[in-house]
Design an enzyme around this catalytic site. Structure first.
Site, short mmCIF file in Angstrom:
data_model
loop_
_atom_site.label_atom_id
_atom_site.label_comp_id
_atom_site.label_asym_id
_atom_site.label_seq_id
_atom_site.Cartn_x
_atom_site.Cartn_y
_atom_site.Cartn_z
N LYS A 30 -47.01 73.03 96.75
CA LYS A 30 -45.60 72.87 97.13
C LYS A 30 -45.47 72.05 98.42
O LYS A 30 -44.56 71.22 98.54
CB LYS A 30 -44.93 74.24 97.30
CG LYS A 30 -44.65 74.96 95.98
CD LYS A 30 -43.67 74.19 95.12
CE LYS A 30 -43.34 74.90 93.82
NZ LYS A 30 -42.47 74.07 92.94
N TYR A 74 -50.71 77.67 95.28
CA TYR A 74 -49.28 77.42 95.04
C TYR A 74 -48.65 76.78 96.27
O TYR A 74 -47.95 75.76 96.19
CB TYR A 74 -48.61 78.75 94.70
CG TYR A 74 -47.12 78.67 94.45
CD1 TYR A 74 -46.61 77.92 93.40
CD2 TYR A 74 -46.22 79.39 95.24
CE1 TYR A 74 -45.25 77.87 93.16
CE2 TYR A 74 -44.86 79.36 95.00
CZ TYR A 74 -44.37 78.59 93.96
OH TYR A 74 -43.02 78.55 93.71
N GLY A 85 -38.93 73.53 81.97
CA GLY A 85 -39.29 74.89 82.38
C GLY A 85 -38.09 75.82 82.27
O GLY A 85 -37.91 76.73 83.07
N GLY A 105 -38.41 79.85 82.05
CA GLY A 105 -38.96 80.61 83.17
C GLY A 105 -37.92 81.49 83.84
O GLY A 105 -36.75 81.52 83.46
N GLN A 106 -38.37 82.18 84.90
CA GLN A 106 -37.53 83.16 85.59
C GLN A 106 -36.23 82.55 86.11
O GLN A 106 -35.15 83.12 85.95
CB GLN A 106 -38.32 83.76 86.76
CG GLN A 106 -37.65 84.95 87.42
CD GLN A 106 -38.37 85.43 88.67
OE1 GLN A 106 -39.22 84.73 89.21
NE2 GLN A 106 -38.02 86.60 89.15
N ASN A 166 -44.26 69.15 77.03
CA ASN A 166 -45.34 69.47 77.94
C ASN A 166 -45.05 68.73 79.25
O ASN A 166 -45.02 67.50 79.28
CB ASN A 166 -46.68 69.01 77.34
CG ASN A 166 -47.86 69.31 78.24
OD1 ASN A 166 -47.70 69.74 79.39
ND2 ASN A 166 -49.06 69.09 77.73
N ASP A 168 -39.11 73.43 77.29
CA ASP A 168 -40.26 74.20 77.78
C ASP A 168 -41.45 73.90 76.87
O ASP A 168 -41.29 73.23 75.85
CB ASP A 168 -39.95 75.70 77.81
CG ASP A 168 -40.65 76.40 78.98
OD1 ASP A 168 -41.89 76.27 79.08
OD2 ASP A 168 -39.97 77.06 79.79
N ILE A 169 -42.60 74.42 77.24
CA ILE A 169 -43.82 74.09 76.50
C ILE A 169 -43.88 74.79 75.14
O ILE A 169 -44.57 74.35 74.24
CB ILE A 169 -45.08 74.40 77.33
CG1 ILE A 169 -46.31 73.75 76.70
CG2 ILE A 169 -45.27 75.91 77.52
CD1 ILE A 169 -47.39 73.35 77.65
N ARG A 170 -43.11 75.89 75.00
CA ARG A 170 -43.05 76.52 73.68
C ARG A 170 -41.64 77.02 73.40
O ARG A 170 -40.85 77.25 74.32
CB ARG A 170 -44.06 77.66 73.55
CG ARG A 170 -43.86 78.83 74.47
CD ARG A 170 -44.97 79.86 74.31
NE ARG A 170 -46.24 79.33 74.75
CZ ARG A 170 -46.66 79.34 76.03
NH1 ARG A 170 -45.88 79.84 76.97
NH2 ARG A 170 -47.83 78.85 76.37
#
Length: 316
Positions: free
Chosen positions: A147, A143, A9, A12-13, A53, A35-37
Protein backbone atom coordinates in the site's frame (compact mmCIF):
# COMPACT_ATOMS: atom_id res chain seq x y z
CA UNK A 1 -24.17 11.18 -20.70
CA UNK A 2 -24.18 9.06 -17.56
CA UNK A 3 -20.94 8.22 -15.80
CA UNK A 4 -19.98 4.58 -16.48
CA UNK A 5 -18.23 2.87 -13.56
CA UNK A 6 -16.27 -0.38 -13.27
CA UNK A 7 -15.69 -1.89 -9.82
CA UNK A 8 -12.89 -4.46 -9.71
CA UNK A 9 -13.18 -6.65 -6.60
CA UNK A 10 -16.93 -6.02 -6.25
CA UNK A 11 -17.52 -9.20 -4.21
CA UNK A 12 -15.18 -8.16 -1.38
CA UNK A 13 -16.01 -6.64 2.00
CA UNK A 14 -16.13 -3.04 0.71
CA UNK A 15 -16.96 -3.81 -2.92
CA UNK A 16 -20.38 -5.33 -2.22
CA UNK A 17 -21.71 -2.29 -0.37
CA UNK A 18 -19.96 0.20 -2.63
CA UNK A 19 -21.51 -1.37 -5.74
CA UNK A 20 -24.99 -1.23 -4.21
CA UNK A 21 -24.63 2.44 -3.26
CA UNK A 22 -23.13 3.49 -6.61
CA UNK A 23 -25.96 1.73 -8.47
CA UNK A 24 -28.49 3.76 -6.47
CA UNK A 25 -26.69 6.99 -7.42
CA UNK A 26 -25.69 6.35 -11.05
CA UNK A 27 -28.24 3.72 -12.14
CA UNK A 28 -27.82 -0.06 -12.09
CA UNK A 29 -26.85 -0.38 -15.76
CA UNK A 30 -24.09 2.22 -15.41
CA UNK A 31 -22.19 0.36 -12.67
CA UNK A 32 -20.40 -2.78 -13.84
CA UNK A 33 -19.41 -5.08 -10.98
CA UNK A 34 -16.52 -7.49 -11.55
CA UNK A 35 -14.53 -10.06 -9.62
CA UNK A 36 -12.39 -13.13 -10.22
CA UNK A 37 -15.34 -15.48 -9.74
CA UNK A 38 -19.11 -15.29 -10.10
CA UNK A 39 -20.66 -15.86 -6.67
CA UNK A 40 -24.37 -16.27 -6.08
CA UNK A 41 -24.76 -12.99 -4.18
CA UNK A 42 -26.83 -9.80 -4.62
CA UNK A 43 -24.04 -7.74 -6.16
CA UNK A 44 -23.68 -10.33 -8.94
CA UNK A 45 -27.39 -10.94 -9.49
CA UNK A 46 -28.72 -7.39 -9.23
CA UNK A 47 -26.96 -5.78 -12.20
CA UNK A 48 -24.24 -6.06 -14.83
CA UNK A 49 -21.42 -8.39 -13.72
CA UNK A 50 -18.23 -9.54 -15.43
CA UNK A 51 -15.65 -12.14 -14.40
CA UNK A 52 -12.21 -10.49 -14.52
CA UNK A 53 -8.74 -11.32 -13.24
CA UNK A 54 -7.31 -8.08 -11.80
CA UNK A 55 -3.85 -9.29 -12.85
CA UNK A 56 -4.83 -9.53 -16.54
CA UNK A 57 -4.33 -6.17 -18.25
CA UNK A 58 -6.05 -7.28 -21.47
CA UNK A 59 -9.19 -8.41 -19.63
CA UNK A 60 -9.47 -5.07 -17.81
CA UNK A 61 -8.80 -3.09 -21.00
CA UNK A 62 -11.45 -5.12 -22.83
CA UNK A 63 -14.07 -4.36 -20.15
CA UNK A 64 -13.17 -0.66 -20.16
CA UNK A 65 -13.59 -0.50 -23.95
CA UNK A 66 -16.74 -2.64 -24.23
CA UNK A 67 -18.59 -0.80 -21.46
CA UNK A 68 -17.09 2.65 -22.28
CA UNK A 69 -15.94 3.05 -18.68
CA UNK A 70 -15.19 6.52 -17.25
CA UNK A 71 -14.22 5.62 -13.67
CA UNK A 72 -12.61 2.56 -12.09
CA UNK A 73 -12.80 1.65 -8.40
CA UNK A 74 -9.99 -0.87 -7.82
CA UNK A 75 -11.03 -2.75 -4.68
CA UNK A 76 -9.22 -6.06 -5.35
CA UNK A 77 -6.48 -6.75 -2.78
CA UNK A 78 -5.12 -9.35 -0.39
CA UNK A 79 -5.65 -7.98 3.13
CA UNK A 80 -3.17 -7.85 6.02
CA UNK A 81 -3.49 -11.22 7.77
CA UNK A 82 -4.04 -13.16 4.52
CA UNK A 83 -1.14 -11.40 2.78
CA UNK A 84 1.32 -12.52 5.49
CA UNK A 85 0.59 -16.13 4.51
CA UNK A 86 1.30 -15.54 0.80
CA UNK A 87 3.65 -12.54 0.42
CA UNK A 88 4.62 -13.00 -3.24
CA UNK A 89 1.04 -13.29 -4.46
CA UNK A 90 -0.08 -10.38 -2.23
CA UNK A 91 2.61 -8.12 -3.75
CA UNK A 92 1.69 -9.25 -7.27
CA UNK A 93 -2.05 -8.67 -6.83
CA UNK A 94 -1.86 -5.44 -4.82
CA UNK A 95 0.73 -3.79 -7.10
CA UNK A 96 0.16 -5.04 -10.63
CA UNK A 97 -3.62 -4.55 -10.58
CA UNK A 98 -2.89 -0.90 -9.70
CA UNK A 99 -0.37 -0.53 -12.55
CA UNK A 100 -2.92 -1.90 -15.04
CA UNK A 101 -5.50 0.70 -14.08
CA UNK A 102 -2.98 3.58 -13.84
CA UNK A 103 -1.68 2.72 -17.32
CA UNK A 104 -5.19 2.68 -18.79
CA UNK A 105 -5.75 6.16 -17.33
CA UNK A 106 -2.36 7.32 -18.61
CA UNK A 107 -3.44 6.14 -22.10
CA UNK A 108 -6.61 8.24 -21.77
CA UNK A 109 -8.96 5.24 -21.66
CA UNK A 110 -10.42 6.12 -18.24
CA UNK A 111 -10.91 9.51 -16.59
CA UNK A 112 -10.75 8.80 -12.88
CA UNK A 113 -9.51 6.09 -10.49
CA UNK A 114 -10.30 5.26 -6.89
CA UNK A 115 -7.68 3.11 -5.17
CA UNK A 116 -7.90 2.36 -1.43
CA UNK A 117 -4.88 2.60 0.84
CA UNK A 118 -4.89 1.70 4.53
CA UNK A 119 -3.54 2.52 7.99
CA UNK A 120 -1.23 -0.46 7.27
CA UNK A 121 1.12 2.02 5.50
CA UNK A 122 2.20 3.11 8.97
CA UNK A 123 4.64 1.09 11.07
CA UNK A 124 6.12 0.64 14.56
CA UNK A 125 8.11 3.90 14.27
CA UNK A 126 5.06 6.01 13.33
CA UNK A 127 3.61 8.26 16.09
CA UNK A 128 0.76 6.15 17.49
CA UNK A 129 -1.67 8.81 18.69
CA UNK A 130 -3.21 11.26 16.20
CA UNK A 131 -0.98 9.96 13.43
CA UNK A 132 -0.43 12.93 11.10
CA UNK A 133 -1.02 12.95 7.34
CA UNK A 134 2.71 13.35 6.72
CA UNK A 135 4.84 11.27 9.07
CA UNK A 136 7.33 8.40 9.35
CA UNK A 137 6.06 5.42 7.35
CA UNK A 138 7.96 2.19 7.83
CA UNK A 139 5.33 -0.53 7.33
CA UNK A 140 6.27 -3.97 8.63
CA UNK A 141 3.64 -6.09 6.82
CA UNK A 142 3.44 -7.24 3.20
CA UNK A 143 0.07 -5.51 2.87
CA UNK A 144 1.42 -2.25 4.30
CA UNK A 145 4.53 -2.32 2.09
CA UNK A 146 2.38 -2.80 -1.02
CA UNK A 147 0.00 0.00 0.00
CA UNK A 148 2.83 2.42 0.71
CA UNK A 149 4.42 1.66 -2.65
CA UNK A 150 1.01 2.08 -4.28
CA UNK A 151 0.60 5.53 -2.75
CA UNK A 152 3.91 6.61 -4.22
CA UNK A 153 2.94 5.32 -7.67
CA UNK A 154 -0.46 7.08 -7.53
CA UNK A 155 1.26 10.36 -6.74
CA UNK A 156 3.86 9.76 -9.47
CA UNK A 157 1.24 9.03 -12.15
CA UNK A 158 -0.66 12.17 -11.13
CA UNK A 159 2.43 14.41 -11.14
CA UNK A 160 4.05 13.03 -14.30
CA UNK A 161 1.10 11.94 -16.46
CA UNK A 162 -1.80 13.97 -15.01
CA UNK A 163 -3.77 10.86 -13.97
CA UNK A 164 -6.77 11.69 -11.76
CA UNK A 165 -6.34 9.07 -9.05
CA UNK A 166 -7.91 9.47 -5.60
CA UNK A 167 -7.27 7.51 -2.46
CA UNK A 168 -8.05 7.27 1.24
CA UNK A 169 -6.29 5.33 3.99
CA UNK A 170 -9.07 3.18 5.41
CA UNK A 171 -8.97 2.38 9.12
CA UNK A 172 -10.48 -0.93 10.26
CA UNK A 173 -13.92 -1.28 8.67
CA UNK A 174 -16.98 -2.71 10.38
CA UNK A 175 -20.01 -3.97 8.48
CA UNK A 176 -23.04 -6.11 9.26
CA UNK A 177 -23.78 -7.10 5.66
CA UNK A 178 -20.46 -8.67 4.63
CA UNK A 179 -18.36 -11.24 6.49
CA UNK A 180 -14.84 -10.52 7.81
CA UNK A 181 -12.33 -10.41 4.93
CA UNK A 182 -9.05 -11.56 6.47
CA UNK A 183 -7.90 -8.33 8.07
CA UNK A 184 -6.38 -7.70 11.49
CA UNK A 185 -9.20 -5.34 12.49
CA UNK A 186 -11.85 -7.94 11.61
CA UNK A 187 -12.28 -8.97 15.25
CA UNK A 188 -14.54 -5.90 15.48
CA UNK A 189 -16.91 -7.51 12.94
CA UNK A 190 -16.73 -11.08 14.26
CA UNK A 191 -17.40 -9.99 17.84
CA UNK A 192 -20.96 -8.89 16.94
CA UNK A 193 -21.79 -12.20 15.21
CA UNK A 194 -20.47 -14.22 18.17
CA UNK A 195 -22.20 -11.94 20.72
CA UNK A 196 -25.54 -12.74 19.12
CA UNK A 197 -24.97 -16.45 18.41
CA UNK A 198 -22.77 -17.60 21.34
CA UNK A 199 -22.94 -14.73 23.89
CA UNK A 200 -19.15 -15.05 24.14
CA UNK A 201 -16.12 -14.19 22.00
CA UNK A 202 -12.47 -15.21 22.04
CA UNK A 203 -10.50 -12.24 20.76
CA UNK A 204 -7.28 -12.75 18.77
CA UNK A 205 -5.93 -9.39 20.03
CA UNK A 206 -5.10 -8.31 23.58
CA UNK A 207 -7.69 -6.43 25.63
CA UNK A 208 -6.07 -2.97 25.37
CA UNK A 209 -5.15 -2.99 21.65
CA UNK A 210 -6.50 0.35 20.47
CA UNK A 211 -6.99 0.82 16.72
CA UNK A 212 -8.70 3.31 14.42
CA UNK A 213 -12.06 2.01 13.17
CA UNK A 214 -14.93 3.13 10.97
CA UNK A 215 -18.46 1.94 10.28
CA UNK A 216 -18.87 0.79 6.68
CA UNK A 217 -21.60 3.39 5.98
CA UNK A 218 -19.06 6.13 6.69
CA UNK A 219 -16.34 4.44 4.60
CA UNK A 220 -18.66 4.16 1.59
CA UNK A 221 -19.79 7.78 2.03
CA UNK A 222 -16.15 8.97 2.13
CA UNK A 223 -15.23 6.91 -0.95
CA UNK A 224 -18.04 8.40 -3.03
CA UNK A 225 -17.49 11.89 -1.62
CA UNK A 226 -13.80 12.01 -2.59
CA UNK A 227 -14.63 10.75 -6.09
CA UNK A 228 -17.38 13.35 -6.56
CA UNK A 229 -15.28 16.25 -5.23
CA UNK A 230 -14.08 18.79 -7.84
CA UNK A 231 -10.50 18.00 -8.92
CA UNK A 232 -9.16 21.28 -7.50
CA UNK A 233 -10.27 20.24 -3.98
CA UNK A 234 -8.06 17.13 -4.07
CA UNK A 235 -4.69 18.38 -2.83
CA UNK A 236 -3.15 15.03 -1.81
CA UNK A 237 -2.55 12.48 -4.57
CA UNK A 238 -0.89 9.78 -2.50
CA UNK A 239 -3.71 9.01 -0.01
CA UNK A 240 -5.74 10.90 2.60
CA UNK A 241 -5.84 9.95 6.28
CA UNK A 242 -9.42 9.07 7.26
CA UNK A 243 -10.81 8.67 10.77
CA UNK A 244 -14.01 8.19 12.74
CA UNK A 245 -13.36 6.41 16.08
CA UNK A 246 -10.71 4.46 17.97
CA UNK A 247 -11.39 1.78 20.60
CA UNK A 248 -9.99 -1.33 22.28
CA UNK A 249 -11.59 -4.82 22.44
CA UNK A 250 -12.45 -4.05 26.07
CA UNK A 251 -14.36 -0.92 25.05
CA UNK A 252 -16.35 -2.53 22.23
CA UNK A 253 -17.19 -5.49 24.52
CA UNK A 254 -18.48 -3.06 27.17
CA UNK A 255 -20.67 -1.34 24.56
CA UNK A 256 -22.09 -4.70 23.41
CA UNK A 257 -22.82 -5.66 27.06
CA UNK A 258 -25.19 -2.67 27.31
CA UNK A 259 -27.40 -4.51 24.80
CA UNK A 260 -26.51 -8.13 25.65
CA UNK A 261 -25.76 -8.14 29.42
CA UNK A 262 -24.68 -11.81 29.50
CA UNK A 263 -21.99 -11.29 26.83
CA UNK A 264 -18.43 -12.24 27.85
CA UNK A 265 -15.06 -11.86 26.13
CA UNK A 266 -11.74 -13.73 26.51
CA UNK A 267 -8.37 -12.97 24.96
CA UNK A 268 -6.03 -15.31 23.05
CA UNK A 269 -3.68 -13.10 21.01
CA UNK A 270 -2.21 -14.74 17.88
CA UNK A 271 0.09 -13.61 15.03
CA UNK A 272 -2.25 -10.70 14.27
CA UNK A 273 -1.28 -9.05 17.57
CA UNK A 274 2.12 -8.15 16.14
CA UNK A 275 0.45 -6.59 13.09
CA UNK A 276 -1.95 -4.56 15.26
CA UNK A 277 0.91 -3.37 17.49
CA UNK A 278 2.63 -1.86 14.44
CA UNK A 279 -0.37 0.31 13.54
CA UNK A 280 -1.60 3.66 14.91
CA UNK A 281 -4.06 3.91 17.79
CA UNK A 282 -5.74 7.03 16.38
CA UNK A 283 -5.56 9.08 13.18
CA UNK A 284 -5.51 12.81 12.44
CA UNK A 285 -7.60 13.35 9.28
CA UNK A 286 -7.71 17.17 9.34
CA UNK A 287 -6.60 17.37 5.68
CA UNK A 288 -9.59 15.35 4.40
CA UNK A 289 -11.96 17.40 6.57
CA UNK A 290 -10.47 20.64 5.21
CA UNK A 291 -9.98 19.76 1.51
CA UNK A 292 -13.22 17.92 0.67
CA UNK A 293 -15.26 18.49 3.84
CA UNK A 294 -15.19 14.93 5.17
CA UNK A 295 -17.37 14.29 8.26
CA UNK A 296 -18.09 10.93 9.90
CA UNK A 297 -21.54 10.07 11.21
CA UNK A 298 -21.08 6.97 13.41
CA UNK A 299 -19.30 6.65 16.76
CA UNK A 300 -18.88 3.46 18.84
CA UNK A 301 -22.28 3.80 20.52
CA UNK A 302 -24.35 4.44 17.38
CA UNK A 303 -22.41 1.83 15.37
CA UNK A 304 -22.95 -0.88 18.02
CA UNK A 305 -26.69 -0.15 18.07
CA UNK A 306 -26.93 -0.31 14.28
CA UNK A 307 -24.80 -3.48 13.97
CA UNK A 308 -26.86 -5.41 16.53
CA UNK A 309 -30.16 -4.19 15.08
CA UNK A 310 -29.27 -5.25 11.52
CA UNK A 311 -27.63 -8.56 12.46
CA UNK A 312 -30.58 -9.49 14.72
CA UNK A 313 -33.01 -8.74 11.89
CA UNK A 314 -30.92 -10.84 9.52
CA UNK A 315 -30.84 -13.82 11.90
CA UNK A 316 -34.55 -13.58 12.70
Amino acid sequence: MSTKILIIGACGQIGTELTEKLRKIYGTENVIASDIRKLNIDVVNSGPFEVVNALDFNQIEHLVEVHQIDEVYLMAALLSATAEKNPAFAWDLNMNSLFHVLNLAKAGKIKKIFWPSSIAVFGPTTPKENTPQYTIMEPSTVYGISKQAGERWCEYYHNIFGVDVRSIRYPGLISWSSPPGGGTTDYAVDIFHKALSDKTYECFLSSETKMPMMYMDDAIAATIQIMQAPADQIKIHSSYNLAAMSFTPTEIAAEIKKHIPEFTITYEPDFRQKIADSWPASIDDAEARKDWEWKHEFDLESMTKDMLKNLSAEKA
